[in-house]
Design a protein around this motif. Structure first.
Motif, PDB file in Angstrom:
ATOM      1  N   PRO A   1     -11.804  -1.535   2.810  1.00 20.14           N
ATOM      2  CA  PRO A   1     -10.838  -2.546   2.459  1.00 20.14           C
ATOM      3  C   PRO A   1     -11.175  -3.771   2.169  1.00 20.14           C
ATOM      4  O   PRO A   1     -10.389  -4.494   1.421  1.00 20.14           O
ATOM      5  N   HIS A   2     -12.325  -4.224   2.352  1.00 18.86           N
ATOM      6  CA  HIS A   2     -12.921  -5.578   2.191  1.00 18.86           C
ATOM      7  C   HIS A   2     -13.437  -5.714   0.622  1.00 18.86           C
ATOM      8  O   HIS A   2     -14.021  -6.733   0.205  1.00 18.86           O
ATOM      9  N   LEU A   3     -13.705  -4.575   0.167  1.00 17.41           N
ATOM     10  CA  LEU A   3     -14.374  -4.521  -1.074  1.00 17.41           C
ATOM     11  C   LEU A   3     -13.141  -4.143  -2.374  1.00 17.41           C
ATOM     12  O   LEU A   3     -12.407  -3.377  -2.145  1.00 17.41           O
ATOM     13  N   SER A   4     -13.485  -4.715  -3.536  1.00 20.42           N
ATOM     14  CA  SER A   4     -12.568  -4.245  -4.616  1.00 20.42           C
ATOM     15  C   SER A   4     -12.690  -3.009  -5.158  1.00 20.42           C
ATOM     16  O   SER A   4     -13.524  -2.265  -4.640  1.00 20.42           O
ATOM     17  N   VAL A   5     -11.773  -2.365  -5.758  1.00 23.81           N
ATOM     18  CA  VAL A   5     -11.874  -0.960  -6.677  1.00 23.81           C
ATOM     19  C   VAL A   5     -13.392  -0.964  -6.997  1.00 23.81           C
ATOM     20  O   VAL A   5     -13.978  -0.004  -6.776  1.00 23.81           O
ATOM     21  N   ALA A   6     -13.577  -1.970  -8.003  1.00 22.15           N
ATOM     22  CA  ALA A   6     -14.806  -1.777  -8.544  1.00 22.15           C
ATOM     23  C   ALA A   6     -16.179  -1.701  -7.609  1.00 22.15           C
ATOM     24  O   ALA A   6     -17.166  -0.679  -7.756  1.00 22.15           O
ATOM     25  N   ASP A   7     -16.008  -2.310  -6.497  1.00 16.15           N
ATOM     26  CA  ASP A   7     -17.210  -2.361  -5.760  1.00 16.15           C
ATOM     27  C   ASP A   7     -17.138  -1.038  -5.012  1.00 16.15           C
ATOM     28  O   ASP A   7     -18.131  -0.618  -4.340  1.00 16.15           O
ATOM     29  N   ASN A   8     -15.982  -0.521  -4.721  1.00 18.31           N
ATOM     30  CA  ASN A   8     -15.751   0.751  -3.765  1.00 18.31           C
ATOM     31  C   ASN A   8     -16.510   1.914  -4.861  1.00 18.31           C
ATOM     32  O   ASN A   8     -17.311   2.496  -4.122  1.00 18.31           O
ATOM     33  N   VAL A   9     -16.246   1.761  -5.861  1.00 21.47           N
ATOM     34  CA  VAL A   9     -16.730   2.937  -6.848  1.00 21.47           C
ATOM     35  C   VAL A   9     -18.218   2.855  -7.051  1.00 21.47           C
ATOM     36  O   VAL A   9     -19.075   3.949  -6.880  1.00 21.47           O
ATOM     37  N   ALA A  10     -18.776   1.667  -7.119  1.00 21.83           N
ATOM     38  CA  ALA A  10     -20.034   1.385  -7.241  1.00 21.83           C
ATOM     39  C   ALA A  10     -20.972   1.393  -6.141  1.00 21.83           C
ATOM     40  O   ALA A  10     -22.110   1.362  -6.360  1.00 21.83           O
TER      41      ALA A  10
ATOM     42  N   ASN B   1      -7.260   7.057 -15.005  1.00 22.78           N
ATOM     43  CA  ASN B   1      -6.059   6.148 -15.221  1.00 22.78           C
ATOM     44  C   ASN B   1      -5.812   5.226 -14.346  1.00 22.78           C
ATOM     45  O   ASN B   1      -4.469   4.728 -14.008  1.00 22.78           O
ATOM     46  N   LEU B   2      -6.888   4.465 -13.903  1.00 23.86           N
ATOM     47  CA  LEU B   2      -6.699   3.330 -12.887  1.00 23.86           C
ATOM     48  C   LEU B   2      -7.603   2.219 -13.521  1.00 23.86           C
ATOM     49  O   LEU B   2      -7.960   1.349 -12.578  1.00 23.86           O
ATOM     50  N   GLY B   3      -7.881   2.141 -14.592  1.00 27.36           N
ATOM     51  CA  GLY B   3      -8.645   0.999 -15.263  1.00 27.36           C
ATOM     52  C   GLY B   3      -8.213  -0.260 -15.040  1.00 27.36           C
ATOM     53  O   GLY B   3      -8.701  -1.367 -14.707  1.00 27.36           O
ATOM     54  N   TRP B   4      -6.780  -0.290 -15.180  1.00 25.13           N
ATOM     55  CA  TRP B   4      -6.153  -1.534 -14.407  1.00 25.13           C
ATOM     56  C   TRP B   4      -6.377  -2.162 -13.330  1.00 25.13           C
ATOM     57  O   TRP B   4      -6.211  -3.346 -12.747  1.00 25.13           O
ATOM     58  N   ALA B   5      -6.787  -1.374 -12.405  1.00 25.68           N
ATOM     59  CA  ALA B   5      -6.972  -1.706 -10.891  1.00 25.68           C
ATOM     60  C   ALA B   5      -8.256  -1.996 -10.469  1.00 25.68           C
ATOM     61  O   ALA B   5      -8.770  -2.298  -9.375  1.00 25.68           O
ATOM     62  N   ILE B   6      -9.086  -2.262 -11.651  1.00 28.73           N
ATOM     63  CA  ILE B   6     -10.603  -2.521 -11.083  1.00 28.73           C
ATOM     64  C   ILE B   6     -11.024  -3.510 -10.437  1.00 28.73           C
ATOM     65  O   ILE B   6     -11.911  -3.584  -9.486  1.00 28.73           O
ATOM     66  N   ASP B   7     -10.223  -4.695 -10.266  1.00 30.77           N
ATOM     67  CA  ASP B   7     -10.673  -5.792  -9.686  1.00 30.77           C
ATOM     68  C   ASP B   7      -9.420  -5.867  -8.392  1.00 30.77           C
ATOM     69  O   ASP B   7      -9.467  -6.973  -7.842  1.00 30.77           O
ATOM     70  N   GLU B   8      -8.731  -4.862  -8.207  1.00 30.39           N
ATOM     71  CA  GLU B   8      -7.720  -5.033  -7.322  1.00 30.39           C
ATOM     72  C   GLU B   8      -8.398  -4.448  -5.823  1.00 30.39           C
ATOM     73  O   GLU B   8      -9.584  -4.019  -5.975  1.00 30.39           O
ATOM     74  N   PHE B   9      -7.614  -4.585  -4.809  1.00 32.49           N
ATOM     75  CA  PHE B   9      -8.010  -4.165  -3.628  1.00 32.49           C
ATOM     76  C   PHE B   9      -7.257  -2.980  -2.979  1.00 32.49           C
ATOM     77  O   PHE B   9      -6.216  -2.653  -3.456  1.00 32.49           O
ATOM     78  N   PRO B  10      -7.866  -1.840  -2.243  1.00 28.40           N
ATOM     79  CA  PRO B  10      -7.491  -0.745  -1.859  1.00 28.40           C
ATOM     80  C   PRO B  10      -5.869  -0.735  -1.372  1.00 28.40           C
ATOM     81  O   PRO B  10      -5.122   0.021  -1.455  1.00 28.40           O
ATOM     82  N   HIS B  11      -5.460  -1.970  -0.626  1.00 26.03           N
ATOM     83  CA  HIS B  11      -4.281  -1.924   0.196  1.00 26.03           C
ATOM     84  C   HIS B  11      -3.259  -1.968  -0.712  1.00 26.03           C
ATOM     85  O   HIS B  11      -2.021  -1.701  -0.359  1.00 26.03           O
ATOM     86  N   VAL B  12      -3.399  -2.480  -1.937  1.00 25.92           N
ATOM     87  CA  VAL B  12      -2.212  -2.626  -2.956  1.00 25.92           C
ATOM     88  C   VAL B  12      -2.032  -1.313  -3.774  1.00 25.92           C
ATOM     89  O   VAL B  12      -1.056  -1.102  -4.338  1.00 25.92           O
ATOM     90  N   LEU B  13      -2.799  -0.149  -3.440  1.00 25.06           N
ATOM     91  CA  LEU B  13      -2.662   1.080  -4.136  1.00 25.06           C
ATOM     92  C   LEU B  13      -2.013   1.992  -3.349  1.00 25.06           C
ATOM     93  O   LEU B  13      -2.043   1.954  -2.230  1.00 25.06           O
TER      94      LEU B  13
END
Length: 366
Positions: free
Chosen positions: A101-110, A132-144
């Motif tokens: 939860p404390h990592l961005s989507v990009a950091d989670n995937v990486a 189809n989630l390129g727009w969420a790369i800098d979001e955090f999991p809780h907003v998804l």
């Protein structure tokens, strides 16, 4: 002229004679299977049959009592030699997305990538585009949403390019409509990556939808393995038929390699005289015969003999109706599915015939 010998590449995953016991209970009992690159094998069975334990041993988070595991023909684990989980090139997906939860989507995937910063970013962007989630790369999991988080979990599992993906009930937390969409997208992406997949599930519909091959598991053993069509249409026993759908069972006794039933005779070769027989048929393969005149059963060319039943209950199920009968011949109950809306009143007498080519004949176990 010299002949060239072509060698067949080994399976991506091969499991040989895995066994695992907890105390006196044999949870996994002599399980062997293979999966090729790009192939999806579903390990299907009821809760507690040993599916998840098998998956954990392959992943390396549990240790087998005996047996061997190979990846691309190379031993990765037996009871003496063991490659640790992080070096097995195996990805994992579970019902719990387990995103940080404390990592961005990009950091989670990486998270599992051990490459340069630029290479990480390129791999993350490519995978997020595929789900189809390129727009969420800098979001955090809780907003998804739940479905979006599952797709992020898939991208994270695929990021290190695993040779094998192990999936334990990964879609069970999603609602039905979203589940179909995510399953199809997941399957497409896994095929594109040429990943060998083992999917653990207790849902026959999911296995039929996703699998190239199904391994049906019961009490720690694989009781039948094959393509979904073959597993469904040539089941190994009565329990296998019943795992995929509702069933009707007509009980008889073999005599002279024949079994008499109210629906006519059935061939039962190989069974001794006096042996009890279960004739199993799915509700959709029983037919209502509206041409009967009430004077009694008459033979037909394809469906044998008709038997009369009295309607006990009828319910509309959406695309079909389910009609339950109490049969005249012995008071037993049979279920019939009828397309569209058909709701006869309780107590209505109707004649039933059966699709003889859709019946399964097994020795009775009780």
């Amino acid at each position: 002229m010299q002949s060239q010998t072509q060698t067949t590449p080994p399976p991506r995953l091969e499991v040989r004679h895995l066994r695992r016991a907890f105390g006196d209970r044999q949870v996994v009992d002599d399980v062997s299977l293979t999966i090729q690159p790009g192939q999806v094998l579903c390990l299907l069975g009821p809760s507690g049959c040993g599916k998840s334990t098998t998956l954990r041993m392959i992943a390396g988070v549990d240790m087998q009592d005996s047996g061997e595991i190979y990846v691309d023909g190379k031993l990765i684990c037996d009871t003496v030699f063991r490659i640790p989980p992080e070096r097995r090139h195996i990805g994992l997906m579970f019902q719990d997305f387990a995103l940080f939860p404390h990592l961005s989507v990009a950091d989670n995937v990486a998270f599992g990538l051990k490459t340069s910063k630029d290479e990480k970013r390129a791999r993350v962007e490519a995978l997020l585009a595929k789900v189809n989630l390129g727009w969420a790369i800098d979001e955090f999991p809780h907003v998804l949403s739940g479905g979006e988080q599952q797709r992020i979990a898939l991208a994270r599992a695929l990021a290190p390019r695993p040779r094998i993906m192990l999936m334990d009930e990964p879609f069970s937390g999603l609602d039905n409509r979203l589940r179909d969409e995510i399953r199809d997208q997941t399957l497409s992406l896994l095929k594109e990556e040429d990943t060998a997949v083992m999917l653990v599930t207790h849902e026959p519909e999911e296995a039929m939808r996703m699998a190239d091959e199904i391994a049906l598991m019961r009490h720690g053993k694989i009781v039948q393995q094959g393509a979904p069509y073959n597993i469904y249409n040539a089941p190994v026993d009565r329990e296998a038929v019943g795992f995929f759908s509702d069933i009707n069972v007509i009980r008889g006794v073999s005599k002279g390699a024949l079994t008499d039933t109210p629906f006519g005779q059935f061939l039962t070769p190989g069974l001794a005289d006096g042996a009890k027989v279960d004739i199993v048929i799915r509700p959709q393969h029983l037919k209502l015969d509206f041409d009967r005149d009430g004077k009694g059963p008459l033979p037909t060319a394809s469906d044998g003999v008709a038997a009369r039943g009295i309607v006990k209950r009828a319910r509309f199920m959406g695309n079909e109706s389910l009609v339950e009968f109490r049969m005249d011949y012995d008071g037993s109950e049979l279920k019939v599915t009828v397309p569209n809306v058909f709701l006869p009143g309780e107590g209505t007498p109707l004649w039933l015939t059966i699709r003889r080519d859709r019946c399964f004949v097994f020795p009775a176990k009780d």
